[in-house]
Design a protein around this motif. Structure first.
Motif, short mmCIF file in Angstrom:
data_model
loop_
_atom_site.label_atom_id
_atom_site.label_comp_id
_atom_site.label_asym_id
_atom_site.label_seq_id
_atom_site.Cartn_x
_atom_site.Cartn_y
_atom_site.Cartn_z
N UNK A 306 32.08 21.12 44.63
CA UNK A 306 33.45 21.04 44.08
C UNK A 306 33.44 20.71 42.59
N UNK A 307 32.58 19.77 42.19
CA UNK A 307 32.51 19.41 40.77
C UNK A 307 31.98 20.58 39.93
N UNK A 308 31.03 21.32 40.47
CA UNK A 308 30.54 22.50 39.75
C UNK A 308 31.66 23.51 39.55
N UNK A 309 32.43 23.74 40.61
CA UNK A 309 33.54 24.70 40.54
C UNK A 309 34.58 24.26 39.51
N UNK A 310 34.95 22.98 39.52
CA UNK A 310 35.95 22.48 38.58
C UNK A 310 35.47 22.62 37.14
#
Length: 377
Positions: A306-310
């Motif tokens: 999720x952090x990578x996507x954000x």
């Protein structure tokens, strides 16, 4: 999401509507100006109230005229239309007669305008075949760039087959038209998508994206869900993905009939949720200046993803980290697991407190504050 990116990812049906639903953001996006509406919100226009999708249609009508007007305003590199062809289509769509068009444009006789109509119809016919050729070339090139897929058979009931046909109208090997909002149906779809991966090999992220992009436009969403539901495993650095056996509870939910008792659904979902995922503390490290962001997670693969996507989408909540990610680029950062919880030694209700304590220990040890990191003291 940038407008050009939104346009590139839009399907033909999206282009005809003038807006697209971006599942990762849970928003409807106008293809012309980027205006957004959120499902579940009510919007007021004059003395009436509308849901998100209806209000988006009203926005397009009031601000842009129609989806056709949005498309005709695009640059030639998008439409392939000359300035004259754009003007003609505008007039044809408005029901203007050939005689009046010839007069307005000074484009010759009525027969010249009729010839333009004929040529545009021919262009439309050719476009359909060219689109089909392009999709086939892309599919073949993807198949050659990855190892042949060994699809594991997925047994489905007649009821499940009927449900799946609404999401895979060309068959379960074809593209996914929409992503289900109901969990039971979502699991059915994910089981089919997971079957496109061989359980006997590892995939890199490029290969995973290629397989999922052929199935659905928002491949990042599907990839994250496959990991979160346990259909795919992923190394923290994203270097390797593998198909894994699905949890019994997950498969049972997908196989239960639509009429399954609510309590039965809750019990199965609880059984799935109680299967511990990797938990612990991880860091996002800027390899250029050594700055760190330390975070806890009760689902390490899912939260890291999720952090990578954000960050990739410029939406990360830590503005300092986002600014330097944009400045230095993705290759300048690493995602590293620092420590994991021994879930077999902890009661489930103690997981959050244990994760908090583990994070505090690492914060004390590494002090990722100020010039040393992105955490806020």
């Amino acid at each position: 999401m940038q407008r050009n990116q939104t346009l590139m990812q839009a399907s033909v049906s999206d282009l005809k509507r003038g807006y697209v639903f971006v599942a990762a953001q849970d928003r409807f996006h106008c293809l012309c100006c980027g205006f957004k509406t959120e499902p579940g919100q009510i919007y007021r226009c004059e003395d009436a109230y509308y849901d998100a999708e209806k209000f988006m249609r009203i926005h397009i009508q009031m601000e842009h005229g129609s989806p056709l007007q949005i498309l005709l305003q695009l640059d030639k590199r998008w439409t392939g239309l000359t300035e004259l062809q754009t003007q003609l289509i505008n007039l044809f769509a408005g029901g203007v007669s050939d005689q009046e068009i010839a007069r307005q444009l000074g484009a010759g006789s009525v027969s010249t305008i009729r010839n333009h109509r004929f040529l545009l119809r021919e262009k439309l016919k050719q476009a359909k075949f060219f689109l089909a050729v392009g999709e086939l070339v892309e599919e073949l090139s993807q198949n050659k760039s990855t190892s042949p897929l060994v699809k594991s058979p997925v047994t489905v009931s007649a009821e499940e087959q009927k449900i799946l046909s609404t999401y895979f109208p060309q068959g379960v090997d074809g593209p996914l038209t929409t992503y289900p909002s109901r969990e039971k149906r979502r699991l059915m779809v994910l089981r089919q998508l997971a079957a496109r991966f061989s359980p006997d090999r590892a995939y890199n992220e490029k290969e995973v994206n290629a397989i999922l992009s052929a199935a659905y436009e928002d491949h990042v969403l599907v990839r994250r869900e496959l990991i979160d539901y346990g259909f795919l495993s992923r190394r923290p650095d994203g270097s390797e993905y593998r198909r894994v056996g699905t949890a019994d509870a997950t498969q049972q939910i997908a196989e239960e009939p639509e009429s399954m008792d609510t309590e039965r659904k809750k019990a199965l979902l609880q059984q799935y949720k109680e299967t511990p995922l990797p938990m612990g503390v991880f860091q996002i490290k800027n390899k250029v200046n050594g700055k760190l962001l330390l975070l806890k997670a009760l689902n390490l693969p899912g939260i890291v993803n999720r952090h990578q996507l954000e960050l990739r989408r410029g939406l990360h909540r830590n503005s300092a980290l986002q600014a330097e990610w944009t400045q230095y680029g993705e290759a300048a950062f690493s995602f590293d697991i620092l420590a994991t919880l021994k879930t077999e030694e902890i009661l489930p209700e103690q997981y959050p407190a244990a994760a908090n304590k583990l994070l505090e220990q690492w914060l004390e040890k590494l002090q990722p504050y100020g010039d040393r990191g992105y955490n806020k003291g």
